[in-house]
Write a protein that holds these residues in place. Sequence first.
Motif, PDB file in Angstrom:
ATOM      1  N   HIS A 174     106.200  -2.009   2.545  1.00 18.67           N
ATOM      2  CA  HIS A 174     106.720  -0.770   1.956  1.00 18.67           C
ATOM      3  C   HIS A 174     105.753   0.384   2.208  1.00 18.67           C
ATOM      4  CE1 HIS A 174     108.716   2.021  -0.620  1.00 18.67           C
ATOM      5  NE2 HIS A 174     107.758   2.029  -1.539  1.00 18.67           N
ATOM      6  N   ILE A 175     104.465   0.130   2.025  1.00 20.05           N
ATOM      7  CA  ILE A 175     103.462   1.165   2.281  1.00 20.05           C
ATOM      8  C   ILE A 175     103.483   1.572   3.749  1.00 20.05           C
ATOM      9  CG2 ILE A 175     100.970   1.583   2.441  1.00 20.05           C
ATOM     10  CD1 ILE A 175     100.633   0.128  -0.185  1.00 20.05           C
ATOM     11  N   SER A 176     103.603   0.596   4.638  1.00 22.64           N
ATOM     12  CA  SER A 176     103.660   0.905   6.074  1.00 22.64           C
ATOM     13  C   SER A 176     104.874   1.768   6.395  1.00 22.64           C
ATOM     14  CB  SER A 176     103.702  -0.390   6.889  1.00 22.64           C
ATOM     15  OG  SER A 176     102.518  -1.138   6.707  1.00 22.64           O
ATOM     16  N   HIS A 177     105.995   1.468   5.735  1.00 25.15           N
ATOM     17  CA  HIS A 177     107.214   2.252   5.940  1.00 25.15           C
ATOM     18  C   HIS A 177     107.019   3.690   5.452  1.00 25.15           C
ATOM     19  CE1 HIS A 177     111.416   3.228   6.319  1.00 25.15           C
ATOM     20  NE2 HIS A 177     111.548   3.436   5.019  1.00 25.15           N
ATOM     21  N   VAL A 178     106.392   3.841   4.291  1.00 27.37           N
ATOM     22  CA  VAL A 178     106.131   5.175   3.744  1.00 27.37           C
ATOM     23  C   VAL A 178     105.190   5.952   4.657  1.00 27.37           C
ATOM     24  CG1 VAL A 178     105.082   6.448   1.834  1.00 27.37           C
ATOM     25  CG2 VAL A 178     106.553   4.487   1.359  1.00 27.37           C
ATOM     26  N   ILE A 179     104.156   5.278   5.145  1.00 29.06           N
ATOM     27  CA  ILE A 179     103.194   5.929   6.037  1.00 29.06           C
ATOM     28  C   ILE A 179     103.894   6.437   7.293  1.00 29.06           C
ATOM     29  CG2 ILE A 179     101.193   5.552   7.532  1.00 29.06           C
ATOM     30  CD1 ILE A 179     100.510   5.810   4.572  1.00 29.06           C
ATOM     31  N   GLN A 180     104.793   5.628   7.841  1.00 31.84           N
ATOM     32  CA  GLN A 180     105.505   6.054   9.045  1.00 31.84           C
ATOM     33  C   GLN A 180     106.386   7.263   8.758  1.00 31.84           C
ATOM     34  OE1 GLN A 180     104.961   4.786  12.217  1.00 31.84           O
ATOM     35  NE2 GLN A 180     106.046   6.708  12.623  1.00 31.84           N
ATOM     36  N   ARG A 181     107.055   7.260   7.609  1.00 28.13           N
ATOM     37  CA  ARG A 181     107.863   8.422   7.217  1.00 28.13           C
ATOM     38  C   ARG A 181     106.980   9.656   7.057  1.00 28.13           C
ATOM     39  NH1 ARG A 181     112.618   8.223   4.135  1.00 28.13           N
ATOM     40  NH2 ARG A 181     112.183  10.448   3.787  1.00 28.13           N
ATOM     41  N   PHE A 182     105.823   9.451   6.457  1.00 21.84           N
ATOM     42  CA  PHE A 182     104.903  10.567   6.244  1.00 21.84           C
ATOM     43  C   PHE A 182     104.431  11.138   7.576  1.00 21.84           C
ATOM     44  CE2 PHE A 182     100.582  12.207   5.891  1.00 21.84           C
ATOM     45  CZ  PHE A 182     100.731  13.152   4.901  1.00 21.84           C
ATOM     46  N   VAL A 183     104.066  10.265   8.499  1.00 24.24           N
ATOM     47  CA  VAL A 183     103.605  10.711   9.817  1.00 24.24           C
ATOM     48  C   VAL A 183     104.712  11.481  10.532  1.00 24.24           C
ATOM     49  CG1 VAL A 183     102.870   9.943  12.105  1.00 24.24           C
ATOM     50  CG2 VAL A 183     101.877   8.906  10.061  1.00 24.24           C
ATOM     51  N   ASP A 184     105.948  11.000  10.417  1.00 28.81           N
ATOM     52  CA  ASP A 184     107.077  11.674  11.064  1.00 28.81           C
ATOM     53  C   ASP A 184     107.318  13.065  10.481  1.00 28.81           C
ATOM     54  OD1 ASP A 184     107.444   9.446  12.629  1.00 28.81           O
ATOM     55  OD2 ASP A 184     109.064   8.612  11.395  1.00 28.81           O
ATOM     56  N   GLU A 185     107.174  13.197   9.167  1.00 24.89           N
ATOM     57  CA  GLU A 185     107.526  14.447   8.497  1.00 24.89           C
ATOM     58  C   GLU A 185     106.340  15.389   8.279  1.00 24.89           C
ATOM     59  OE1 GLU A 185     109.802  13.739   4.959  1.00 24.89           O
ATOM     60  OE2 GLU A 185     110.961  12.122   5.889  1.00 24.89           O
ATOM     61  N   PHE A 186     105.149  14.815   8.086  1.00 20.71           N
ATOM     62  CA  PHE A 186     103.988  15.647   7.756  1.00 20.71           C
ATOM     63  C   PHE A 186     102.784  15.350   8.647  1.00 20.71           C
ATOM     64  CE2 PHE A 186     106.452  15.115   3.836  1.00 20.71           C
ATOM     65  CZ  PHE A 186     106.644  16.439   3.456  1.00 20.71           C
ATOM     66  N   GLY A 187     103.030  14.708   9.773  1.00 19.39           N
ATOM     67  CA  GLY A 187     101.926  14.291  10.629  1.00 19.39           C
ATOM     68  C   GLY A 187     100.984  15.409  11.031  1.00 19.39           C
ATOM     69  N   MET A 188     101.524  16.599  11.269  1.00 24.57           N
ATOM     70  CA  MET A 188     100.683  17.712  11.712  1.00 24.57           C
ATOM     71  C   MET A 188      99.757  18.223  10.606  1.00 24.57           C
ATOM     72  SD  MET A 188     103.408  20.882  11.906  1.00 24.57           S
ATOM     73  CE  MET A 188     104.480  19.966  13.008  1.00 24.57           C
ATOM     74  N   TYR A 189     100.005  17.776   9.367  1.00 20.01           N
ATOM     75  CA  TYR A 189      99.157  18.199   8.249  1.00 20.01           C
ATOM     76  C   TYR A 189      98.251  17.071   7.752  1.00 20.01           C
ATOM     77  CZ  TYR A 189     102.800  21.731   8.290  1.00 20.01           C
ATOM     78  OH  TYR A 189     103.684  22.698   8.687  1.00 20.01           O
TER      79      TYR A 189
END
Length: 230
Positions: A174-189
Amino acid sequence: METFLSYGVTYIVTNSTSIATLVAAIYGIFIKRSTRRLSVRAVLLCQSPQSTLTKSDINEFLCGVYREDSCDWLCTQSSVDRNYRGPAREAFHIDLEHESMLHEDSLRELPIRDICSKLVGVHTFKGRGFWIVPEQAAEDLDEVDRLFGTCLILMHLRELYKNVGDDERTPDKHISHVIQRFVDEFGMYAEYLSKENVIDTLEVIQDAELEKMVKVLTKHMKRDRIKSRR
């Protein structure tokens, strides 16, 4: 007035216009800095086409997110980014200023954390959908903007963790899934989370799951940097 008085006093003591001018200039800078209000810079990413968000609109939005609580922040500037290229339709740069707290106040982290908690997530205002992020991390950002950026991005990460369904995944997956979503949406930050002050912010927030996700994200970012160098 204070600067003029400092010039006069210094001139009387030293009988030197050069020294008096220098002292007055330094004193003027000190006075200006000591009375500067706490302010942060953010970017509003709008999904609605041809949106126009004025200072009045932003202030009305801020009053809405604070609801019954008193809003001590004011939007002092709002401008569209004509050169924006990203996932949103339009981007607006906004400056937010606190009504009473000074920029150098030792307690400035409190109102910064408070407003970040209000700005996190996706918002809808007058038919416009948008989310708010900090300015991209850069060398010219001051300590306050870095603190604001770190806090806001951390809260976006926590918001994702709370709202992304686990679909019966194991906690680690679940954490890995959240991290991937975060990278996709906020990766530049994500660069905000690699700064030293993220440790202090995490200690204040006191969220074990968030701290764990930051560690996983940091490893993910480090691994990506190593790959990019090859």
